[in-house]
Design a protein around this motif. Structure first.
Motif, PDB file in Angstrom:
ATOM      1  N   UNK A  80       0.653  -1.237  -0.290  1.00  0.00           N
ATOM      2  CA  UNK A  80      -0.175  -0.435  -0.066  1.00  0.00           C
ATOM      3  C   UNK A  80       0.570   1.583   0.164  1.00  0.00           C
ATOM      4  N   UNK A  81       2.214   1.187   0.663  1.00  0.00           N
ATOM      5  CA  UNK A  81       2.560   2.592   0.479  1.00  0.00           C
ATOM      6  C   UNK A  81       3.592   2.558  -0.574  1.00  0.00           C
ATOM      7  N   UNK A  82       4.009   1.885  -0.848  1.00  0.00           N
ATOM      8  CA  UNK A  82       4.144   1.169  -2.549  1.00  0.00           C
ATOM      9  C   UNK A  82       3.195   2.469  -3.566  1.00  0.00           C
ATOM     10  N   UNK A  83       2.509   2.026  -3.785  1.00  0.00           N
ATOM     11  CA  UNK A  83       1.068   2.874  -4.437  1.00  0.00           C
ATOM     12  C   UNK A  83       0.946   4.029  -4.040  1.00  0.00           C
ATOM     13  N   UNK A  84       0.897   3.977  -2.596  1.00  0.00           N
ATOM     14  CA  UNK A  84       0.156   5.429  -2.445  1.00  0.00           C
ATOM     15  C   UNK A  84       2.116   6.724  -3.099  1.00  0.00           C
ATOM     16  N   UNK A  85       2.832   5.946  -2.562  1.00  0.00           N
ATOM     17  CA  UNK A  85       3.662   6.971  -3.261  1.00  0.00           C
ATOM     18  C   UNK A  85       3.992   6.950  -4.633  1.00  0.00           C
ATOM     19  N   UNK A  86       3.601   5.608  -5.560  1.00  0.00           N
ATOM     20  CA  UNK A  86       3.530   6.291  -7.182  1.00  0.00           C
ATOM     21  C   UNK A  86       2.412   7.136  -7.185  1.00  0.00           C
ATOM     22  N   UNK A  87       1.321   6.936  -6.597  1.00  0.00           N
ATOM     23  CA  UNK A  87       0.046   8.041  -7.100  1.00  0.00           C
ATOM     24  C   UNK A  87       0.308   8.882  -6.699  1.00  0.00           C
ATOM     25  N   UNK A  88       1.098   9.423  -5.491  1.00  0.00           N
ATOM     26  CA  UNK A  88       1.721  10.922  -5.163  1.00  0.00           C
ATOM     27  C   UNK A  88       2.748  11.143  -5.616  1.00  0.00           C
ATOM     28  N   UNK A  89       3.666  10.732  -6.443  1.00  0.00           N
ATOM     29  CA  UNK A  89       4.779  11.140  -8.320  1.00  0.00           C
ATOM     30  C   UNK A  89       3.985  11.420  -8.687  1.00  0.00           C
ATOM     31  N   UNK A  90       2.816  10.055  -9.542  1.00  0.00           N
ATOM     32  CA  UNK A  90       2.567  10.336 -10.778  1.00  0.00           C
ATOM     33  C   UNK A  90       1.603  12.196 -10.395  1.00  0.00           C
ATOM     34  N   UNK A  91       1.055  12.341  -9.391  1.00  0.00           N
ATOM     35  CA  UNK A  91      -0.093  13.237  -8.939  1.00  0.00           C
ATOM     36  C   UNK A  91       1.353  14.981  -8.904  1.00  0.00           C
ATOM     37  N   UNK A 114       0.759  17.887 -11.846  1.00  0.00           N
ATOM     38  CA  UNK A 114       1.149  19.057 -12.058  1.00  0.00           C
ATOM     39  C   UNK A 114       1.931  20.000 -12.491  1.00  0.00           C
ATOM     40  N   UNK A 115       3.395  19.553 -12.923  1.00  0.00           N
ATOM     41  CA  UNK A 115       4.521  20.185 -12.730  1.00  0.00           C
ATOM     42  C   UNK A 115       5.087  20.790 -14.069  1.00  0.00           C
ATOM     43  N   UNK A 116       5.031  20.903 -15.536  1.00  0.00           N
ATOM     44  CA  UNK A 116       5.562  21.020 -16.565  1.00  0.00           C
ATOM     45  C   UNK A 116       5.867  19.997 -17.621  1.00  0.00           C
ATOM     46  N   UNK A 117       6.310  19.020 -16.419  1.00  0.00           N
ATOM     47  CA  UNK A 117       7.770  17.110 -17.424  1.00  0.00           C
ATOM     48  C   UNK A 117       6.658  17.290 -18.464  1.00  0.00           C
ATOM     49  N   UNK A 118       5.304  17.226 -18.481  1.00  0.00           N
ATOM     50  CA  UNK A 118       4.850  16.033 -19.908  1.00  0.00           C
ATOM     51  C   UNK A 118       5.011  17.035 -20.364  1.00  0.00           C
ATOM     52  N   UNK A 119       4.678  18.803 -20.861  1.00  0.00           N
ATOM     53  CA  UNK A 119       4.333  18.999 -21.548  1.00  0.00           C
ATOM     54  C   UNK A 119       6.300  19.969 -21.749  1.00  0.00           C
ATOM     55  N   UNK A 120       7.236  20.097 -21.573  1.00  0.00           N
ATOM     56  CA  UNK A 120       8.727  20.256 -21.493  1.00  0.00           C
ATOM     57  C   UNK A 120       9.007  18.944 -22.407  1.00  0.00           C
TER      58      UNK A 120
END
Length: 106
Positions: free
Chosen positions: A37-48, A52-58
């Protein structure tokens, strides 16, 4: 007004207290679930955070300007630019999906 109780032909099962070994096994199982569960939560937090940053657009901008560069080459250059050492980015062939045998029979 009295209600009738349902009676069972089977005698009630006796409750047995768990042994220390059984409790330890249950603790280990619960700890593994917690780690998952902690691994899943960490992965979801990173995904969010990434969303929320401009990394994907960059990345899309770099890909559009780079033209013939592959995704792996772009990501490798980005990793080197960030100064991350000892990381390798590879792209593998997608595995074929196994077809459902029930669909073939129909």
């Amino acid at each position: 007004m009295a209600t009738a109780r349902k009676t069972s032909s089977k005698p009630a099962a006796k409750r047995v207290a768990k042994t220390s070994a059984g409790l330890k096994q249950e603790i280990e199982k619960t700890q593994r679930k917690l780690a998952d569960l902690q691994t899943q939560a960490y992965a979801e937090e990173l995904k969010e955070l990434i969303g929320n940053t401009g990394i994907v657009d960059a990345y899309k901008t770099i890909k559009a300007e780079a033209g013939d560069a592959t995704d792996v080459a772009i990501l490798t250059a980005i990793v080197k630019a960030f100064g991350v050492a000892r990381i390798e980015i590879v792209q593998t062939v997608a595995q074929k999906r196994v077809s459902n045998p029930r669909k073939k029979a129909e």
